[in-house]
Design an enzyme around this catalytic site. Structure first.
Site, PDB file in Angstrom:
ATOM      1  N   GLU A 328       0.916  -1.225   0.061  1.00 41.92           N
ATOM      2  CA  GLU A 328      -0.017   0.010  -0.128  1.00 41.92           C
ATOM      3  C   GLU A 328       0.864   1.469   0.023  1.00 41.92           C
ATOM      4  O   GLU A 328       1.835   1.399   0.972  1.00 41.92           O
ATOM      5  CB  GLU A 328      -1.126   0.089   1.314  1.00 41.92           C
ATOM      6  CG  GLU A 328      -2.186  -0.930   1.199  1.00 41.92           C
ATOM      7  CD  GLU A 328      -3.062  -0.732   2.257  1.00 41.92           C
ATOM      8  OE1 GLU A 328      -4.372  -1.074   2.287  1.00 41.92           O
ATOM      9  OE2 GLU A 328      -2.669  -0.044   3.347  1.00 41.92           O
ATOM     10  N   CYS A 329       0.635   2.090  -0.869  1.00 42.07           N
ATOM     11  CA  CYS A 329       1.301   3.353  -0.927  1.00 42.07           C
ATOM     12  C   CYS A 329       2.826   3.390  -1.020  1.00 42.07           C
ATOM     13  O   CYS A 329       3.496   2.856  -1.941  1.00 42.07           O
ATOM     14  CB  CYS A 329       0.854   4.231   0.054  1.00 42.07           C
ATOM     15  SG  CYS A 329       0.988   5.947  -0.233  1.00 42.07           S
ATOM     16  N   GLY A 330       3.327   3.627   0.124  1.00 43.85           N
ATOM     17  CA  GLY A 330       4.928   3.328   0.418  1.00 43.85           C
ATOM     18  C   GLY A 330       5.373   1.992   0.126  1.00 43.85           C
ATOM     19  O   GLY A 330       6.545   1.609  -0.608  1.00 43.85           O
ATOM     20  N   THR A 428      -1.220  -0.901  -4.563  1.00 45.04           N
ATOM     21  CA  THR A 428      -2.113   0.269  -4.712  1.00 45.04           C
ATOM     22  C   THR A 428      -1.476   1.749  -3.851  1.00 45.04           C
ATOM     23  O   THR A 428      -0.807   1.311  -2.970  1.00 45.04           O
ATOM     24  CB  THR A 428      -3.559   0.002  -4.047  1.00 45.04           C
ATOM     25  OG1 THR A 428      -3.496   0.121  -2.607  1.00 45.04           O
ATOM     26  CG2 THR A 428      -4.326  -1.367  -4.413  1.00 45.04           C
TER      27      THR A 428
END
Length: 437
Positions: A328-330, A428
């Protein structure tokens, strides 16, 4: 009667978090059991709450969660002497309404739970007008009850007298006044406050803030104003999102710390086992796990170190040959080919996905996200709908793999950050808050 206060303000930057932490510690020092919550999507503030009280704080989100989920999550405050909830942005700031819940505004939670609002007001550059602002907020939405205000950053005794007099004229109680140059300030960085685990003296700093508010705020009067009529409490919530596996290897350190406590509790409540590993310490996911999850955080601050941690990179790649890995993200960025930091230096990441990201030219991506999965991801089948949020400054240079989802913002507009899947790896930019119901 139960006791709760929802601490809010007309806007961000007024001192909500500092006051929240100070009150939580001040009441805890009096021997009260204090349970904290955070309204809206935020990873950092709840970790600060936990340091202030010694108890886990969870997020409540009226856009991403239905009412039953919010009521179940707040059940952890049933046995507390006082519930303190910290709002986000301004009291009524949110997005387009969603069905039976709300817009994501702090006021949604206040009205839903019946919690009185303590307004933190910064009257810098004004005097009597501050009372007009407070009265406007008090009267703006029926069903939201204001307990009173705390004035922050007041310039002088004369300034205080003018504001207090105006508040009295409109029937708003002032519970305390904090000076403009109070010696308490928490350090910040581009995604908000610096993480709680990075402070070497955070508890002492909160203690100083607690002593200041104990001197300057009417804690007894505020406790009385916190009383409200509570309804029957629901039992604790089950998972708000299906666990991604039975045995989850979770990356957890200063680069990978953005995962909601309610998600972890929900996964465990559903029977999942969670073990942690530290990519920054060059650790690989446990071979006993059946799925690996890399949450968000600040990998851009540690990109060179992550690039050089061969045991982590090789172990993660070996894991992904036979079992799913999700970021997720990072975590998504670290699953990609490369990450360019703010100096323009490129760092090789794990290469499980083709994603290339850059912080050399920063642009903020912020908002709620509704994702409909085009392909499966750990714990979810194609067609599943997930509610979450996106908050980062990275720019996508390349996103060549199969799109993971059709992702829309809160207005229904499609966004370009679709996420990706390649083989058993997926990722994502949005953080999951709950499954869409």
């Amino acid at each position: 009667m139960s006791r709760a206060l929802l601490i809010s303000a007309p806007a961000s930057g007024t001192g909500k978090t500092t006051l929240m932490l100070a009150l939580a510690r001040a009441y805890s020092d009096r021997g009260l059991a204090v349970q904290c919550f955070k309204s809206g999507p935020d990873y950092i503030d709840p970790a600060f709450h936990a340091v202030a009280t010694g108890k886990t704080s969870v997020n409540l989100d009226s856009w991403a969660m239905d009412r039953a989920t919010i009521e179940a999550l707040t059940a952890r405050g049933a046995d507390a002497d006082l519930v303190l909830a910290e709002g986000s942005m301004g009291l009524f700031d949110g997005v387009a309404r969603k069905g039976a819940s709300g817009s994501g505004a702090t006021a949604d939670v206040a009205e839903m739970m019946g919690w009185p609002v303590l307004l933190v007001l910064d009257p810098s550059g004004q005097a009597q007008t501050a009372a007009a602002v407070a009265a406007g907020l008090r009267d703006f939405r029926p069903g939201v009850r204001m307990a009173g205000v705390v004035l922050n950053r007041v310039a002088s005794p004369r300034h205080e007298d003018l504001v207090r007099g105006a508040m009295a004229s409109v029937g708003i109680e002032v519970f305390g006044v904090l000076p403009r140059h109070a010696p308490i300030k928490l350090p910040e960085r581009h995604l908000g406050l610096v993480q709680a685990e990075e402070h070497t003296a955070l508890s002492e700093l909160i203690g100083e803030a607690a002593r200041l508010v104990a001197e300057r705020i009417d804690l007894d009067g505020l406790l009385q104003a916190a009383e409200y009529a509570s309804g029957p409490h629901r039992r604790a919530a089950a998972a708000v999102a299906t666990p991604p596996g039975q045995r989850i290897a979770l990356a957890r350190d200063a680069a990978f710390s953005f995962i909601y406590p309610h998600m972890l509790e929900g996964w465990r409540a559903a029977g999942a086992e969670i073990t942690t590993f530290s990519p920054l310490s060059d650790e690989a996911p446990s071979q006993n796990a059946d799925v690996c999850w890399l949450p968000g955080g600040y990998p851009e601050l540690h990109a060179g170190r992550l690039a050089g941690n061969h045991r982590f990179r090789q172990g993660l790649n070996a894991f992904a040959q036979t079992r799913p890995v999700h970021g997720e993200c990072g975590g998504y960025m670290v699953l990609g080919e490369g990450l360019i930091d703010q100096t323009g230096a490129r760092h090789q990441m794990t290469g499980l996905l083709g994603l290339e990201t850059s912080f050399a030219t920063r642009r903020m991506h912020l908002g709620y996200r509704l994702a409909e999965l085009a392909v499966p991801m750990p714990g979810q089948v194609a067609g599943s709908r997930l509610r979450g949020h996106e908050f980062h400054y990275a720019t996508i240079l390349a996103q060549p793999d199969e799109p993971l989802a059709v992702v829309r913002d809160a207005t229904g507009a499609v966004v370009t950050e679709t996420g990706s899947r390649r083989g058993r790896a997926s990722g994502t930019f949005f953080h999951i808050i709950a499954e869409d119901k």
